[in-house]
Motif scaffolding. Sequence first.
Motif, PDB file in Angstrom:
ATOM      1  N   PHE A  20       0.718  -0.692   0.229  1.00 12.41           N
ATOM      2  CA  PHE A  20      -0.365   0.139  -0.345  1.00 12.41           C
ATOM      3  C   PHE A  20       0.639   1.682  -0.014  1.00 12.41           C
ATOM      4  O   PHE A  20       1.207   2.112  -0.841  1.00 12.41           O
ATOM      5  CB  PHE A  20      -0.751  -0.203   1.166  1.00 12.41           C
ATOM      6  N   ALA A  21       1.736   1.725   1.005  1.00  8.69           N
ATOM      7  CA  ALA A  21       2.339   2.777   0.969  1.00  8.69           C
ATOM      8  C   ALA A  21       3.465   2.468  -0.560  1.00  8.69           C
ATOM      9  O   ALA A  21       3.311   3.971  -0.780  1.00  8.69           O
ATOM     10  CB  ALA A  21       3.986   2.939   2.553  1.00  8.69           C
ATOM     11  N   SER A  22       4.301   1.845  -0.612  1.00 11.35           N
ATOM     12  CA  SER A  22       5.186   1.667  -2.322  1.00 11.35           C
ATOM     13  C   SER A  22       3.896   2.522  -3.048  1.00 11.35           C
ATOM     14  O   SER A  22       4.463   2.844  -3.986  1.00 11.35           O
ATOM     15  CB  SER A  22       5.643   0.468  -2.525  1.00 11.35           C
ATOM     16  N   SER A  23       3.035   1.922  -3.378  1.00 12.86           N
ATOM     17  CA  SER A  23       2.163   1.673  -4.284  1.00 12.86           C
ATOM     18  C   SER A  23       1.362   3.550  -4.515  1.00 12.86           C
ATOM     19  O   SER A  23       1.787   3.999  -5.484  1.00 12.86           O
ATOM     20  CB  SER A  23       0.564   1.480  -4.191  1.00 12.86           C
ATOM     21  N   CYS A  24       1.364   3.912  -2.889  1.00  7.65           N
ATOM     22  CA  CYS A  24       1.089   5.371  -2.893  1.00  7.65           C
ATOM     23  C   CYS A  24       2.338   6.153  -3.196  1.00  7.65           C
ATOM     24  O   CYS A  24       2.251   7.104  -4.471  1.00  7.65           O
ATOM     25  CB  CYS A  24       0.590   5.965  -1.443  1.00  7.65           C
ATOM     26  N   LEU A  25       2.797   5.654  -3.143  1.00  8.14           N
ATOM     27  CA  LEU A  25       4.381   6.752  -3.085  1.00  8.14           C
ATOM     28  C   LEU A  25       5.096   7.484  -4.553  1.00  8.14           C
ATOM     29  O   LEU A  25       5.150   7.523  -5.570  1.00  8.14           O
ATOM     30  CB  LEU A  25       5.262   6.585  -2.220  1.00  8.14           C
ATOM     31  N   SER A  26       5.206   5.358  -4.673  1.00  5.01           N
ATOM     32  CA  SER A  26       5.511   5.702  -6.024  1.00  5.01           C
ATOM     33  C   SER A  26       4.659   6.239  -7.959  1.00  5.01           C
ATOM     34  O   SER A  26       4.804   6.731  -8.731  1.00  5.01           O
ATOM     35  CB  SER A  26       4.926   3.734  -6.327  1.00  5.01           C
ATOM     36  N   HIS A  27       3.388   6.502  -6.836  1.00  6.02           N
ATOM     37  CA  HIS A  27       1.773   6.847  -7.831  1.00  6.02           C
ATOM     38  C   HIS A  27       1.670   8.901  -7.782  1.00  6.02           C
ATOM     39  O   HIS A  27       1.058   9.124  -7.735  1.00  6.02           O
ATOM     40  CB  HIS A  27       0.190   6.432  -8.090  1.00  6.02           C
TER      41      HIS A  27
ATOM     42  N   ASP B 135       1.020  12.167   3.626  1.00  6.21           N
ATOM     43  CA  ASP B 135      -0.045  11.995   3.880  1.00  6.21           C
ATOM     44  C   ASP B 135      -0.162  10.256   4.148  1.00  6.21           C
ATOM     45  O   ASP B 135      -0.513   9.653   4.284  1.00  6.21           O
ATOM     46  CB  ASP B 135      -1.030  11.964   2.156  1.00  6.21           C
ATOM     47  N   VAL B 136       0.786   9.457   3.070  1.00 10.76           N
ATOM     48  CA  VAL B 136       1.534   8.155   3.311  1.00 10.76           C
ATOM     49  C   VAL B 136       1.559   7.678   4.808  1.00 10.76           C
ATOM     50  O   VAL B 136       1.215   6.997   5.483  1.00 10.76           O
ATOM     51  CB  VAL B 136       2.172   8.108   2.668  1.00 10.76           C
ATOM     52  N   ALA B 137       2.223   8.999   5.083  1.00 12.65           N
ATOM     53  CA  ALA B 137       3.199   8.598   6.762  1.00 12.65           C
ATOM     54  C   ALA B 137       1.463   8.742   7.493  1.00 12.65           C
ATOM     55  O   ALA B 137       1.335   7.627   9.020  1.00 12.65           O
ATOM     56  CB  ALA B 137       3.841  10.035   7.444  1.00 12.65           C
ATOM     57  N   GLU B 138       0.894   9.723   7.843  1.00 13.15           N
ATOM     58  CA  GLU B 138      -0.129   9.684   8.264  1.00 13.15           C
ATOM     59  C   GLU B 138      -1.393   8.267   8.536  1.00 13.15           C
ATOM     60  O   GLU B 138      -1.913   8.190   9.265  1.00 13.15           O
ATOM     61  CB  GLU B 138      -1.201  11.158   8.042  1.00 13.15           C
ATOM     62  N   TRP B 139      -1.372   7.850   7.226  1.00 13.79           N
ATOM     63  CA  TRP B 139      -2.658   6.864   7.266  1.00 13.79           C
ATOM     64  C   TRP B 139      -1.765   5.675   7.475  1.00 13.79           C
ATOM     65  O   TRP B 139      -2.029   4.639   7.540  1.00 13.79           O
ATOM     66  CB  TRP B 139      -2.655   6.691   5.779  1.00 13.79           C
ATOM     67  N   MET B 140      -0.187   5.258   7.861  1.00 13.23           N
ATOM     68  CA  MET B 140       0.474   4.237   8.096  1.00 13.23           C
ATOM     69  C   MET B 140       0.441   3.998   9.232  1.00 13.23           C
ATOM     70  O   MET B 140       1.430   3.594   9.939  1.00 13.23           O
ATOM     71  CB  MET B 140       2.006   4.553   7.282  1.00 13.23           C
ATOM     72  N   GLY B 141       0.210   5.164   9.968  1.00 12.83           N
ATOM     73  CA  GLY B 141       0.315   5.810  11.153  1.00 12.83           C
ATOM     74  C   GLY B 141       1.647   5.881  11.459  1.00 12.83           C
ATOM     75  O   GLY B 141       1.757   6.056  13.165  1.00 12.83           O
TER      76      GLY B 141
ATOM     77  N   THR C 123      12.175   4.494   5.741  1.00 14.94           N
ATOM     78  CA  THR C 123      11.476   3.497   5.336  1.00 14.94           C
ATOM     79  C   THR C 123      11.276   2.854   3.636  1.00 14.94           C
ATOM     80  O   THR C 123      11.520   1.958   2.868  1.00 14.94           O
ATOM     81  CB  THR C 123      10.228   2.853   6.066  1.00 14.94           C
ATOM     82  N   TYR C 124      10.661   3.901   3.121  1.00 10.54           N
ATOM     83  CA  TYR C 124      10.310   3.417   1.847  1.00 10.54           C
ATOM     84  C   TYR C 124      10.976   4.522   1.453  1.00 10.54           C
ATOM     85  O   TYR C 124      11.342   5.050  -0.766  1.00 10.54           O
ATOM     86  CB  TYR C 124       8.818   3.776   1.714  1.00 10.54           C
ATOM     87  N   ARG C 125      12.558   5.282   1.179  1.00 10.54           N
ATOM     88  CA  ARG C 125      12.871   5.981   0.053  1.00 10.54           C
ATOM     89  C   ARG C 125      13.194   6.062  -0.830  1.00 10.54           C
ATOM     90  O   ARG C 125      13.693   6.594  -1.863  1.00 10.54           O
ATOM     91  CB  ARG C 125      14.434   7.156   0.960  1.00 10.54           C
ATOM     92  N   ASN C 126      13.824   4.318  -1.074  1.00 10.87           N
ATOM     93  CA  ASN C 126      14.169   3.726  -2.113  1.00 10.87           C
ATOM     94  C   ASN C 126      13.382   3.824  -3.010  1.00 10.87           C
ATOM     95  O   ASN C 126      13.599   3.491  -4.593  1.00 10.87           O
ATOM     96  CB  ASN C 126      14.945   2.331  -2.308  1.00 10.87           C
TER      97      ASN C 126
END
Length: 67
Positions: free
Chosen positions: A16-23, A29-35, A45-48
């Motif tokens: 979910f997180a990687s899909s959001c960031l790649s789009h 927003d992703v940080a908030e949704w991930m808690g 975590t997802y900078r790559n």
Amino acid sequence: MEIPKGTVLYGLRCYFASSCLSHGIRITDVAEWMGHRSAEITFRTYRNLMQGSRSRAASVLNLDLAA
């Protein structure tokens, strides 16, 4: 729909997180949704997955400076 055997909840969370960031969804927003307590945790975590963001930022800044 059946979840494939061996799939763990954490894997779906990462997808979910990687899909959001790649789009192009904002990392805040992703940080908030991930808690996550901060976007820094999400970034580490997802900078790559955010490749090209430096060159996009440089391009935007260059356009702003030229104006």
